[in-house]
Design a protein around this motif. Sequence first.
Motif, PDB file in Angstrom:
ATOM      1  N   ILE A   1      -4.310  10.027   9.206  1.00 53.01           N
ATOM      2  CA  ILE A   1      -5.057   9.451   8.091  1.00 53.01           C
ATOM      3  C   ILE A   1      -4.259   8.304   7.487  1.00 53.01           C
ATOM      4  O   ILE A   1      -3.034   8.383   7.342  1.00 53.01           O
ATOM      5  N   SER A   2      -4.957   7.225   7.159  1.00 51.22           N
ATOM      6  CA  SER A   2      -4.325   6.036   6.585  1.00 51.22           C
ATOM      7  C   SER A   2      -5.356   5.326   5.721  1.00 51.22           C
ATOM      8  O   SER A   2      -6.522   5.739   5.635  1.00 51.22           O
TER       9      SER A   2
ATOM     10  N   ASN B   1       0.820  -1.206   0.000  1.00 56.47           N
ATOM     11  CA  ASN B   1       0.000   0.000   0.000  1.00 56.47           C
ATOM     12  C   ASN B   1       0.859   1.263   0.000  1.00 56.47           C
ATOM     13  O   ASN B   1       0.469   2.288  -0.564  1.00 56.47           O
ATOM     14  N   CYS B   2       2.036   1.181   0.638  1.00 57.96           N
ATOM     15  CA  CYS B   2       2.957   2.320   0.608  1.00 57.96           C
ATOM     16  C   CYS B   2       3.432   2.575  -0.822  1.00 57.96           C
ATOM     17  O   CYS B   2       3.557   3.721  -1.264  1.00 57.96           O
TER      18      CYS B   2
ATOM     19  N   GLY C   1      -4.203   2.022  -1.218  1.00 60.89           N
ATOM     20  CA  GLY C   1      -3.063   2.925  -1.243  1.00 60.89           C
ATOM     21  C   GLY C   1      -3.102   3.933  -2.371  1.00 60.89           C
ATOM     22  O   GLY C   1      -2.699   5.090  -2.200  1.00 60.89           O
ATOM     23  N   ASP C   2      -3.610   3.518  -3.541  1.00 66.61           N
ATOM     24  CA  ASP C   2      -3.644   4.444  -4.673  1.00 66.61           C
ATOM     25  C   ASP C   2      -4.732   5.505  -4.527  1.00 66.61           C
ATOM     26  O   ASP C   2      -4.724   6.512  -5.247  1.00 66.61           O
ATOM     27  N   GLU C   3      -5.667   5.298  -3.600  1.00 68.04           N
ATOM     28  CA  GLU C   3      -6.724   6.276  -3.359  1.00 68.04           C
ATOM     29  C   GLU C   3      -6.373   7.238  -2.221  1.00 68.04           C
ATOM     30  O   GLU C   3      -6.996   8.287  -2.073  1.00 68.04           O
ATOM     31  N   LEU C   4      -5.381   6.859  -1.428  1.00 65.93           N
ATOM     32  CA  LEU C   4      -5.031   7.666  -0.260  1.00 65.93           C
ATOM     33  C   LEU C   4      -4.530   9.065  -0.613  1.00 65.93           C
ATOM     34  O   LEU C   4      -4.868  10.027   0.091  1.00 65.93           O
ATOM     35  N   PRO C   5      -3.725   9.254  -1.681  1.00 64.71           N
ATOM     36  CA  PRO C   5      -3.272  10.618  -1.993  1.00 64.71           C
ATOM     37  C   PRO C   5      -4.419  11.611  -2.174  1.00 64.71           C
ATOM     38  O   PRO C   5      -4.348  12.751  -1.694  1.00 64.71           O
ATOM     39  N   GLY C   6      -5.488  11.185  -2.840  1.00 62.81           N
ATOM     40  CA  GLY C   6      -6.635  12.069  -3.011  1.00 62.81           C
ATOM     41  C   GLY C   6      -7.297  12.397  -1.687  1.00 62.81           C
ATOM     42  O   GLY C   6      -7.713  13.539  -1.447  1.00 62.81           O
TER      43      GLY C   6
END
Length: 212
Positions: free
Chosen positions: A179-180, A57-58, A188-193
């Motif tokens: 936030i995680s 996920n990282c 993981g690819d949705e976390l930046p948004g």
Amino acid sequence: MSKLPGLILVLLISLGALAIAAEKPFAGGYLLLGDAAALSKGDKIVVEEFVSPSCANCYLFWKNRKPLGDDVELKIHYLFDKDHGERPVRLMLVARDLGPETEEKTLTAIFAAQFESKANVEDEDVLDALAGSLGFGDAWQAKKNSPEMNKRIQDLAAFLVARGVDRGPRLIVQGVLSISTGTCQCQGDELPGAVNGLLDKVRQYRKEHPAK
């Protein structure tokens, strides 16, 4: 024996949880770790990013990360746990000593080796090869098992325990918002948004609640 004391305890815990939830300054998939007033402090928004070089996920988070903005001060902490060993972190610490560009290239190379080439980045031979290909093989050999490096790993482990972080990716904003992928129930690819959305809310909060 009466069940009343137990019921009272459950009620108090539930009320406490509701009180904590009510203190959240705005809605969102994050945890509130402290006083929301800390969000208004400082000239910049301090974001601490906790990432493991061998975490799937990282990798997805890193691959899809977005600019956080000129008003953000980013601090990156590398983590390891029972599932993700410390050897890649040692390589990242050596790379950090050589400057931001080398650090960025090294993390990108570790992620590519692990998740694109399917190499085992916990293997010391793989890390030796990566360091050599990145141009700091000698520095890596000199530092990877040195007493200084062992101390840095020990200090980092203690720091992670103190911060309560054992999984990545996790970001802590101004020391009080966490936030995680777990808190926002995303990949993981949705976390930046989700992170950028949270930062927009922090910016609005800072406008409405200027530091005193």
